[in-house]
Design a protein around this motif. Structure first.
Motif, short mmCIF file in Angstrom:
data_model
loop_
_atom_site.label_atom_id
_atom_site.label_comp_id
_atom_site.label_asym_id
_atom_site.label_seq_id
_atom_site.Cartn_x
_atom_site.Cartn_y
_atom_site.Cartn_z
N SER D 77 78.06 10.67 16.87
CA SER D 77 77.93 9.22 16.73
C SER D 77 78.34 8.53 18.03
CB SER D 77 78.80 8.72 15.58
OG SER D 77 80.17 9.00 15.87
N ASP D 78 79.23 9.15 18.79
CA ASP D 78 79.63 8.58 20.07
C ASP D 78 79.01 9.35 21.24
OD1 ASP D 78 80.98 10.95 19.92
OD2 ASP D 78 82.91 10.14 20.62
N GLY D 79 77.86 9.97 20.97
CA GLY D 79 77.19 10.74 22.01
C GLY D 79 76.60 9.85 23.09
N ILE D 80 76.23 10.47 24.19
CA ILE D 80 75.69 9.68 25.32
C ILE D 80 74.38 9.01 24.91
CG2 ILE D 80 76.76 11.11 27.09
CD1 ILE D 80 73.98 12.43 27.50
N GLU D 81 74.19 7.84 25.47
CA GLU D 81 72.95 7.09 25.24
C GLU D 81 71.96 7.30 26.39
OE1 GLU D 81 74.41 2.97 23.49
OE2 GLU D 81 75.94 3.90 24.79
N VAL D 82 72.52 7.60 27.55
CA VAL D 82 71.72 7.75 28.78
C VAL D 82 72.22 8.99 29.51
CG1 VAL D 82 70.95 6.60 30.89
CG2 VAL D 82 71.78 5.22 28.96
N VAL D 83 71.27 9.71 30.15
CA VAL D 83 71.69 10.83 30.99
C VAL D 83 71.11 10.68 32.39
CG1 VAL D 83 69.74 12.37 30.48
CG2 VAL D 83 71.97 13.34 31.10
N SER D 84 71.92 11.03 33.39
CA SER D 84 71.44 11.03 34.78
C SER D 84 71.16 12.47 35.20
CB SER D 84 72.51 10.44 35.70
OG SER D 84 72.70 9.08 35.43
N ILE D 85 69.95 12.71 35.68
CA ILE D 85 69.57 14.06 36.13
C ILE D 85 69.56 14.07 37.66
CG2 ILE D 85 67.74 15.80 36.13
CD1 ILE D 85 66.87 14.69 33.39
N VAL D 86 70.47 14.83 38.23
CA VAL D 86 70.66 14.80 39.69
C VAL D 86 70.68 16.22 40.24
CG1 VAL D 86 71.87 12.60 39.66
CG2 VAL D 86 73.17 14.68 39.30
N THR D 87 69.70 17.00 39.81
CA THR D 87 69.59 18.41 40.23
C THR D 87 68.44 18.57 41.22
OG1 THR D 87 67.94 18.81 38.53
CG2 THR D 87 70.26 19.07 37.89
N PRO D 88 68.28 19.79 41.77
CA PRO D 88 67.05 20.06 42.53
C PRO D 88 65.80 19.79 41.68
CG PRO D 88 68.69 21.73 43.04
CD PRO D 88 69.26 20.88 41.92
N ASN D 89 64.70 19.59 42.38
CA ASN D 89 63.47 19.10 41.75
C ASN D 89 62.94 19.94 40.60
OD1 ASN D 89 63.71 17.41 43.92
ND2 ASN D 89 62.05 18.32 45.11
N HIS D 90 63.04 21.27 40.73
CA HIS D 90 62.39 22.14 39.74
C HIS D 90 63.04 22.04 38.35
CE1 HIS D 90 65.88 24.42 40.87
NE2 HIS D 90 65.60 25.41 40.06
N LEU D 91 64.20 21.46 38.27
CA LEU D 91 64.89 21.33 36.99
C LEU D 91 64.62 19.99 36.30
CD1 LEU D 91 68.29 22.94 38.09
CD2 LEU D 91 66.53 23.97 36.64
N HIS D 92 64.05 19.05 37.04
CA HIS D 92 63.86 17.71 36.48
C HIS D 92 63.06 17.73 35.18
CE1 HIS D 92 64.46 15.51 40.63
NE2 HIS D 92 65.50 16.23 40.27
N ALA D 93 61.93 18.45 35.21
CA ALA D 93 61.02 18.41 34.06
C ALA D 93 61.66 18.97 32.78
CB ALA D 93 59.71 19.13 34.39
N PRO D 94 62.15 20.20 32.79
CA PRO D 94 62.73 20.71 31.54
C PRO D 94 63.92 19.88 31.07
CG PRO D 94 63.15 22.22 33.41
CD PRO D 94 62.15 21.23 33.87
N MET D 95 64.72 19.44 31.98
CA MET D 95 65.88 18.64 31.60
C MET D 95 65.46 17.31 30.98
SD MET D 95 68.42 19.36 34.78
CE MET D 95 69.44 20.84 34.83
N GLU D 120 52.63 16.06 34.93
CA GLU D 120 51.69 15.67 33.88
C GLU D 120 52.20 16.05 32.50
OE1 GLU D 120 48.23 17.42 35.66
OE2 GLU D 120 47.59 15.52 36.56
N ALA D 121 52.76 17.24 32.40
CA ALA D 121 53.31 17.69 31.12
C ALA D 121 54.44 16.78 30.67
CB ALA D 121 53.80 19.14 31.26
N LEU D 122 55.31 16.43 31.61
CA LEU D 122 56.43 15.56 31.27
C LEU D 122 55.94 14.19 30.82
CD1 LEU D 122 59.42 14.76 31.16
CD2 LEU D 122 59.35 14.43 33.65
N TYR D 123 54.95 13.69 31.53
CA TYR D 123 54.40 12.39 31.20
C TYR D 123 53.86 12.37 29.78
CZ TYR D 123 51.90 7.98 31.78
OH TYR D 123 51.45 6.69 31.65
N GLN D 124 53.12 13.43 29.42
CA GLN D 124 52.56 13.50 28.07
C GLN D 124 53.65 13.64 27.03
OE1 GLN D 124 49.62 16.68 28.34
NE2 GLN D 124 48.00 15.12 28.41
N ALA D 125 54.63 14.50 27.33
CA ALA D 125 55.72 14.72 26.38
C ALA D 125 56.45 13.41 26.09
CB ALA D 125 56.69 15.76 26.92
N ALA D 126 56.59 12.60 27.13
CA ALA D 126 57.37 11.37 26.98
C ALA D 126 56.69 10.34 26.09
CB ALA D 126 57.65 10.77 28.35
#
Lengths: 378, 378, 378, 378
Positions: D77-95, D120-126
């Motif tokens: 119930s007090d979980g994060i509402e927003v996450v910041s992804i600050v990794t190398p590029n190849h991890l952005h999509a799965p994360m 493209e996959a990320l865009y569709q998933a979103a």
């Protein structure tokens, strides 16, 4: 500023032989717009050097003695009409008198003389001469300086409150005069330079620029002069507070011992409506800031400038004009004045030079009296 | 400068409610590196405004009266450990005393007080307190200012001869205090600002910066203050000559009436070997000129800088840091000092503030006495 | 660069009458160091205008027809030794041939000709002449440009990787050629300007500068030309990718339609050790950045510069030299070359001009073929 | 931009542990305006490093695996509402997919992904997620960049003709990736960085900035990529020609091998009425030049600016804001968007990121095919 369309004036030169800096500058300036023909000179007081220098320049007539030159040239039908005096300061007064009294116009480097007494004597002597006099405060002839002067005059800045002027160099940081450097030696020698060093050499330029652009002059000043160079007799730095006739206040900083500065003459003037800023090392630009509006970069050669700037400009915007072009403006305007008998309102005169000597003398006096306010009676 | 790795200090604030400028700056600064948690405040002396402001900021405890705040916070086990005083000048002294005497550390905006007498009283009162004091001369915390100070200290400039400092703004060109502008009103009111206007507001910053970087302070000064704004009681411009303890001379120009200048604090220092130049509006750069060599642009974040700069820098070169980051440096270094009990050699203290008040008082006295040289006894 | 110490060369001029810009520039340049005496001209193809212009300049001999001038001058014992060609592009080839074939040296404005075919014909014709040829790529004669060239040559930048050059103006943003502006009219007329507009007028300068300083030339280029001005037939903007013989890559941007740009020619070159940057509108300065060290501002007139810069400099550092001084350097070096029969390694020649025409022709061809890479065979 | 007046959002972070650069930047940005509270993180995929990093930051909850983090946080119930992804590029999509599909908003560093397919996959998933997405093209959040965008939009420049953008660094001049430098290593590794090096790292920023301010995007591009660093597999320099949807043409230069450049992102846009110029290293200033008028320096914090600039500005003019403040603008505007459910027209989205990946892919394809023009279908 355009090329000559009238006959060229016959020019002589005193000083400016081998190894001189400012003599060559005067020749570039005389030649650029083609208003003068250099035909005679007493380029050095050493006869062999005078002769060699005259040959290199292809002069028709070479002299060693300036009195003789003045005498003989004044007697020739094709004698010089104008003479340029480009010697150390202590020679300006006798030389200028010699030519003026024979009706030969004089172009003289600043400061006017070595002492205030000489300046006053020269000023009086000149009153009986028909010949005209130009003091080469060359920085006042940059187009954007002329624009700035016109802007102050026409009220674009409102009532002037504050004037900050500085002229900063570094070439005397170390005691160069002890290494045989010709320029450093005479400038730091009271017998040749006069009562002031840095004040005469560059402080006088800075003060004249502030007055010229500010359309005013100082009513009283307060000065703290310094001599940093080891064993140096004359000042090499000055901090001066000024109160002007128009009610403004200001500060002048002149230094020849500030590493990283080449020839950093700059001027800032602020009124109750707007401010301006100009730097000699970027002379084609003037910053103009109206209160509450974005600062504007006024640049030489553009259609939005006034006649004040365009009349002393040669080439289109973005094609930088420099030091020699500004110096040449003085020469060409003086030629115009001589040939048309119309007095230019922008050329520095004997009166300018005399006031400048009063400024120098007052600065020395104030500094010797723990920074008294000293009036500049005119 | 890195993020907190230790516990956060409990912080209170006096002043800084709705419409304040500097209060919000202090909060940004406290928050950036996460060394503080703002928990209490007396944000305004008007109760409704204090309450609204506290709610917006989510403060745990809101006060109207600073004495009450000091008292109650000092009695709580989770009371504030540090208080930031961000009010007009005349309130600094009583507020600081209230917190110091209860062992609460004080961060106080400059100038220290409204009068020299208050400053001396505060200084004496603080001697009996265990609490520490930080005066927020924030400009001294820019990385390149720190580098400059280290360069002077380690002799890279040689013997210092000349210091030129100026702090120039234009926001008081017109009598803004008559329009109801809050910032202008208290700054131009002797009852709130003290004996000086521009000198207290920005002249004090400029002087502290010159001393901080020059590793010296003035021995005597001479000042010409002006009040240009119509009906303005306090100074809005100052020209000051300075003679420093290390033998250097210098000039300080502070103005709030120079159109085209926003927050133009700049410093130039020249020694017999080299010179440096720094401008607050381009704070990530320092020009360094060794005599006879090309000028160098030293820029924040590069490997060639010393620990002095890198220890107060956060992000790589070319990623500009600004005013808030410098301000935050003071907060974070003060936190470090409090948490480790190691005195920072770079933080402005009560002694800095007292000397600053002597400077302001001397400038007013000198100006009232036609520019007498006034010693700054310490 | 010093004043003439040898006899002055007799100079003629073709073009450059009333209202011309570049003709007057050539005269300033010829006069500054006193190596030339202008004695004859065909200043206009309209006889009344030619005559008026000659009178204003005080020319000894005035012609209307350039063939007649070449013929008659070559037959006189006091005929011109050198001619300056300052006409629109389409006249360069026939005029240059007329003088070269009679043994009169030619100074010609750029681009060399209106078409590549003309350039090749002129190049071949010149092979049988004893006379010498100077193409006035004046920007390559600035002292700091010469220093930059020497630095690349001596390896101070390491292996060159990237060259970015641009020449940006705004004076053709609107269709000025429809208002009767003389400069705009011929430059945008294919019959007078040739196959290119902006590329011939300023793109050719930018390319020559990049090659001159980079000590290389392009092996192949790819160009996207544009004509933005309403109804304009020739290009007024170009984006060009280049691959150089030394392995570097680069980009050239030339535009005459970019508001806010006056004559913004600038060059940046990067090697694997260091980079340099130069801007024509601040010509006395060159930025030099060694990897990992602070950037340095190299400035004209200082002792740390090489002979490459000092030999084409006249006055001390901090006294700005400008466009005319650089232009005069070409004239004076050419005079030196003629009088001493020593080939200068820095003067642009017919070969430079021919290569420049290949560059222009290739850029037009590439653009017409959707940005094909086009080799520059040499 | 003002401090939070609403509740703070619960924030998580993936990546950004010890030794990271951009993770700390995101935290500064999140903290500055107090809109977020960092409560959870998977700061490293190495458990000991993740733990240590979390402790230093005082995080309530530390994870090693991002999937686990997404799962558990979404169930609290007090979980994060927003996450910041600050990794190398190849991890952005799965994360990003892991968090988006559980309704957690995502703030992600650029470029969007390592390959176009992933994007493209990320865009569709979103499309099936309620959660929102922010791509941190931080340079587009500088106040003067926002002002520039508004000026183009409202027609102050007229019809746009030319866009010149460049992003130049020098930190990869030598093969730093072989020395163990963490930042260099992953950026030059195709497995982590994706199909591009310099193009992904900084070229993508430059292109987004050009499009953002120009209110357009490219229709087709042509690219010449280079790999100068010894043994480097990915590009470290790019020259790209662009043709935009609004009819303008342009050039993009990105380089990480140009000595003397730190983070020199700059943009110039020219229309038929006026031009603008902005430099990231002097971000508080924008030059605006109307044809035929003096250039104006627009500066952050002044009353003459529009709401576009003032709404993302914190402190008065002359008090420089920098990189962190601009970055914080993105965070604060995103918080505002989340809390008010009002879509900001200025924040970079998934669509921005997808288009950016098309640009990167097209540049690689063009370069591999000898600079073909490649359309950017959208």
């Amino acid at each position: 500023m355009t090329e000559a369309s009238k006959r060229r004036l016959r020019l002589g030169m005193v000083g400016g032989g081998e190894g001189a800096f400012i003599g060559e500058v005067h020749r570039f300036a005389a030649r650029l717009d083609d208003h003068y023909e250099l035909v005679a000179g007493a380029l050095s007081s050493q006869s062999d050097k005078a002769e060699r220098s005259a040959q290199v320049l292809g002069l028709a007539r070479s002299y060693v003695d300036f009195e003789q030159m003045a005498q003989q040239e004044s007697e020739r039908s094709d004698g010089i009409e104008v003479v340029s005096i480009v010697t150390p300061n202590h020679l300006h007064a006798p030389m200028a008198m010699a030519f003026l009294k024979r009706g030969i116009h004089v172009i003289c480097d600043k400061p006017l003389t070595a002492t205030l007494e000489e300046a006053e004597a020269l000023y009086q002597a000149a009153e009986t001469s028909q010949a005209q006099f130009l003091l080469t405060h060359n920085y006042s002839a940059y187009p954007m300086v002329r624009e700035a002067r016109a802007m102050v005059k026409t009220g674009k800045l409102g009532n002037i409150r504050s004037i900050q002027v500085e002229y900063v160099q570094d070439w005397l940081t170390e005691p160069l005069e002890k290494t045989g450097n010709k320029q450093a030696t005479w400038r730091s020698d009271p017998a040749q330079s006069g009562i002031a060093g840095c004040m005469g050499d560059i402080g006088s330029h800075a003060y004249q620029l502030a007055c010229f652009v500010g359309n005013t002059q100082a009513k009283e000043i307060l000065a703290d002069l310094s001599s940093w160079g080891k064993g140096r007799q004359l000042d090499d730095e000055a901090n001066i507070l000024m109160r002007f006739c128009n009610g403004a206040k200001g500060h002048l900083w002149a230094s020849q011992v500030a590493p990283g500065n080449e020839n950093a003459l700059s001027l800032r003037i602020y009124g109750d409506k707007a401010g301006i800023e100009w730097h000699q090392e970027s002379p084609n630009e003037l910053t103009y800031s109206v209160l509450g509006e974005p600062s504007q970069r006024l640049r030489r050669g553009n259609g939005y400038l006034s006649e004040a700037a365009t009349s002393v400009s040669r080439i289109p915007s973005g094609h930088p004009e420099g030091y020699l072009e500004a110096f040449a403006n003085l020469y060409s305007e003086f030629a115009e004045q001589l040939l048309t008998s119309t007095q230019s309102p922008n050329l520095p005169t004997l009166a300018t030079g005399l006031h400048g000597m009063r400024f120098i003398a007052a600065s020395v006096y104030s500094s010797q009296n723990n920074c008294l306010w000293v009036p500049l009676d005119d």
